[in-house]
Write a protein that holds these residues in place. Sequence first.
Motif, mmCIF file in Angstrom:
data_model
loop_
_atom_site.group_PDB
_atom_site.id
_atom_site.type_symbol
_atom_site.label_atom_id
_atom_site.label_comp_id
_atom_site.label_asym_id
_atom_site.label_seq_id
_atom_site.Cartn_x
_atom_site.Cartn_y
_atom_site.Cartn_z
ATOM 1 N N THR A 72 0.827 -1.122 0.273
ATOM 2 C CA THR A 72 -0.001 0.158 0.140
ATOM 3 C C THR A 72 0.720 1.153 0.007
ATOM 4 N N TYR A 73 0.476 2.215 -0.789
ATOM 5 C CA TYR A 73 1.197 3.340 -1.010
ATOM 6 C C TYR A 73 0.687 4.463 0.286
ATOM 7 N N HIS A 74 -0.241 4.031 0.871
ATOM 8 C CA HIS A 74 -0.648 4.655 1.975
ATOM 9 C C HIS A 74 0.556 4.573 3.328
ATOM 10 N N PHE A 75 1.261 3.694 2.966
ATOM 11 C CA PHE A 75 2.334 3.700 4.107
ATOM 12 C C PHE A 75 3.462 4.809 4.006
ATOM 13 N N VAL A 76 3.577 5.270 2.585
ATOM 14 C CA VAL A 76 4.624 6.130 2.429
ATOM 15 C C VAL A 76 3.993 7.759 2.097
ATOM 16 N N GLY A 77 2.689 7.618 1.876
ATOM 17 C CA GLY A 77 2.340 9.140 1.684
ATOM 18 C C GLY A 77 0.952 9.409 0.768
ATOM 19 N N ASP A 78 0.611 8.313 0.168
ATOM 20 C CA ASP A 78 -0.789 8.514 -0.634
ATOM 21 C C ASP A 78 -1.693 8.662 0.200
ATOM 22 N N PHE A 79 -2.929 9.180 -0.237
ATOM 23 C CA PHE A 79 -4.310 9.207 0.615
ATOM 24 C C PHE A 79 -5.410 9.180 -0.038
ATOM 25 N N ASP A 80 -6.657 9.104 0.218
ATOM 26 C CA ASP A 80 -7.780 8.976 -0.169
ATOM 27 C C ASP A 80 -8.560 10.296 0.208
ATOM 28 N N VAL A 81 -9.354 10.675 -0.671
ATOM 29 C CA VAL A 81 -10.325 11.754 -0.780
ATOM 30 C C VAL A 81 -11.745 11.469 -1.051
ATOM 31 N N GLY A 82 -12.712 12.344 -0.610
ATOM 32 C CA GLY A 82 -14.158 12.085 -0.876
ATOM 33 C C GLY A 82 -15.006 13.140 -0.699
ATOM 34 N N LYS A 83 -16.222 13.167 -0.858
ATOM 35 C CA LYS A 83 -17.192 14.108 -0.746
ATOM 36 C C LYS A 83 -17.939 14.072 0.591
ATOM 37 N N ARG A 84 -17.776 15.090 1.210
ATOM 38 C CA ARG A 84 -18.203 14.954 2.796
ATOM 39 C C ARG A 84 -19.747 14.837 2.634
ATOM 40 N N GLY A 85 -20.081 13.723 3.382
ATOM 41 C CA GLY A 85 -21.357 13.154 3.841
ATOM 42 C C GLY A 85 -21.899 12.262 2.690
ATOM 43 N N PHE A 86 -20.832 11.803 1.811
ATOM 44 C CA PHE A 86 -21.052 10.642 0.705
ATOM 45 C C PHE A 86 -20.968 9.529 1.279
ATOM 46 N N GLY A 87 -20.440 9.136 2.211
ATOM 47 C CA GLY A 87 -20.161 8.125 2.985
ATOM 48 C C GLY A 87 -19.558 6.839 2.010
ATOM 49 N N HIS A 88 -19.956 5.447 2.076
ATOM 50 C CA HIS A 88 -19.215 4.479 1.277
ATOM 51 C C HIS A 88 -19.017 4.691 -0.112
ATOM 52 N N ALA A 89 -20.197 5.620 -0.734
ATOM 53 C CA ALA A 89 -19.889 5.781 -1.957
ATOM 54 C C ALA A 89 -18.702 6.422 -2.338
ATOM 55 N N ASN A 90 -18.006 6.877 -1.609
ATOM 56 C CA ASN A 90 -16.689 7.697 -1.903
ATOM 57 C C ASN A 90 -15.808 6.687 -2.338
ATOM 58 N N PHE A 91 -15.908 5.378 -2.124
ATOM 59 C CA PHE A 91 -15.006 4.286 -2.434
ATOM 60 C C PHE A 91 -15.634 3.411 -3.469
ATOM 61 N N THR A 92 -16.417 3.979 -4.315
ATOM 62 C CA THR A 92 -17.077 3.415 -5.616
ATOM 63 C C THR A 92 -16.944 4.297 -6.624
ATOM 64 N N SER A 93 -17.301 3.849 -7.749
ATOM 65 C CA SER A 93 -17.036 4.721 -9.178
ATOM 66 C C SER A 93 -18.029 5.775 -8.966
ATOM 67 N N ARG A 94 -19.086 5.895 -8.216
ATOM 68 C CA ARG A 94 -19.926 7.126 -8.027
ATOM 69 C C ARG A 94 -19.237 8.208 -7.831
ATOM 70 N N PHE A 95 -18.114 8.077 -6.878
ATOM 71 C CA PHE A 95 -17.420 9.376 -6.628
ATOM 72 C C PHE A 95 -16.918 10.170 -7.909
ATOM 73 N N ALA A 96 -16.542 9.330 -9.136
ATOM 74 C CA ALA A 96 -16.094 9.667 -10.171
ATOM 75 C C ALA A 96 -17.084 10.954 -11.084
ATOM 76 N N LEU A 97 -18.462 10.844 -10.513
ATOM 77 C CA LEU A 97 -19.650 11.748 -10.997
ATOM 78 C C LEU A 97 -19.818 12.939 -10.042
ATOM 79 N N THR A 98 -19.030 12.921 -9.134
ATOM 80 C CA THR A 98 -19.155 14.181 -8.191
ATOM 81 C C THR A 98 -18.464 15.431 -8.775
ATOM 82 N N ASP A 99 -19.233 16.313 -8.432
ATOM 83 C CA ASP A 99 -18.404 17.583 -8.677
ATOM 84 C C ASP A 99 -16.936 17.957 -8.122
ATOM 85 N N GLU A 100 -16.662 17.246 -6.928
ATOM 86 C CA GLU A 100 -15.595 17.243 -6.253
ATOM 87 C C GLU A 100 -14.377 16.642 -7.017
ATOM 88 N N PHE A 101 -14.893 15.360 -7.693
ATOM 89 C CA PHE A 101 -13.740 14.693 -8.720
ATOM 90 C C PHE A 101 -13.643 15.530 -9.901
#
Length: 256
Positions: free
Chosen positions: A196-225
């Motif tokens: 995992t690159y999370h061990f050396v610096g990478d991180f995950d982002v999401g839309k606040r209040g979007f819940g588990h959907a932030n870890f699905t392809s639905r995130f690619a449809l958000t304004d944030e992405f």
Amino acid sequence: MNRRDFLNISKAGIVTSAFFAKDLLAFEPPEIRSSYFYVEQKDESDFQEIRRKLNLIQRHVGYGNFNILGFDEALKIAKRVSNIGEFTKSQLEFLEFMFYYNPSSHGFYGKRITNSITDEINKKEIVKVPRTGHYLFKGKPLETYNDMVDDIGSTLTLTSGIRSVMKQTKLFFDKIASVNGNITIAAISLAPPAYTYHFVGDFDVGKRGFGHANFTSRFALTDEFKKIRSLKYVDVRYTINNKDGVRYEPWHITTV
């Protein structure tokens, strides 16, 4: 470890290949469709007991602290706390195998990031991000995240930052359990503990209040992405059809 070595170990009882089940997932790479690797039935008890202990250790130290907890410290806590209990020899052997084996044997081609199961996060190099429960490394990771929030807005949030070996192990084992012990399928959506690159610096982002959907392809449809795509200083680690054999992760930000 090459494929032959991996299969020899599987015959010894750690994992085993199984027939191709067409109804599991449609997006798996063609090269792994002929064989899956599972936690073997006789190792199921150790596998589930490890999951139980990791869950209790996380509760004991707190979710945020568990993100940066090292392997040796986790073992000490388990031994010291009576309702957790010391890891047995067979459980430690299983943990070590799942850290040191080469997952290219079943279609994961990512780079090994951590060489030793006892590698730890340097606490002097990290900072906890308020209201997230997650940590980031100082320097580029923290600067990148702060710049993204400034440019995108407060609706963007950190959904996963630094992950220690123990944290990634827990996540990977939970993923394996969720797909009925299928290690191959688990590795498509979550890197094995040493990778995992999370061990050396990478991180995950999401839309606040979007819940588990932030870890699905639905995130690619958000304004944030959509805004992330316009930022020249941001790259996504796992793009569509990436060479690592991992599913598309529009939320995973590259910093190294």
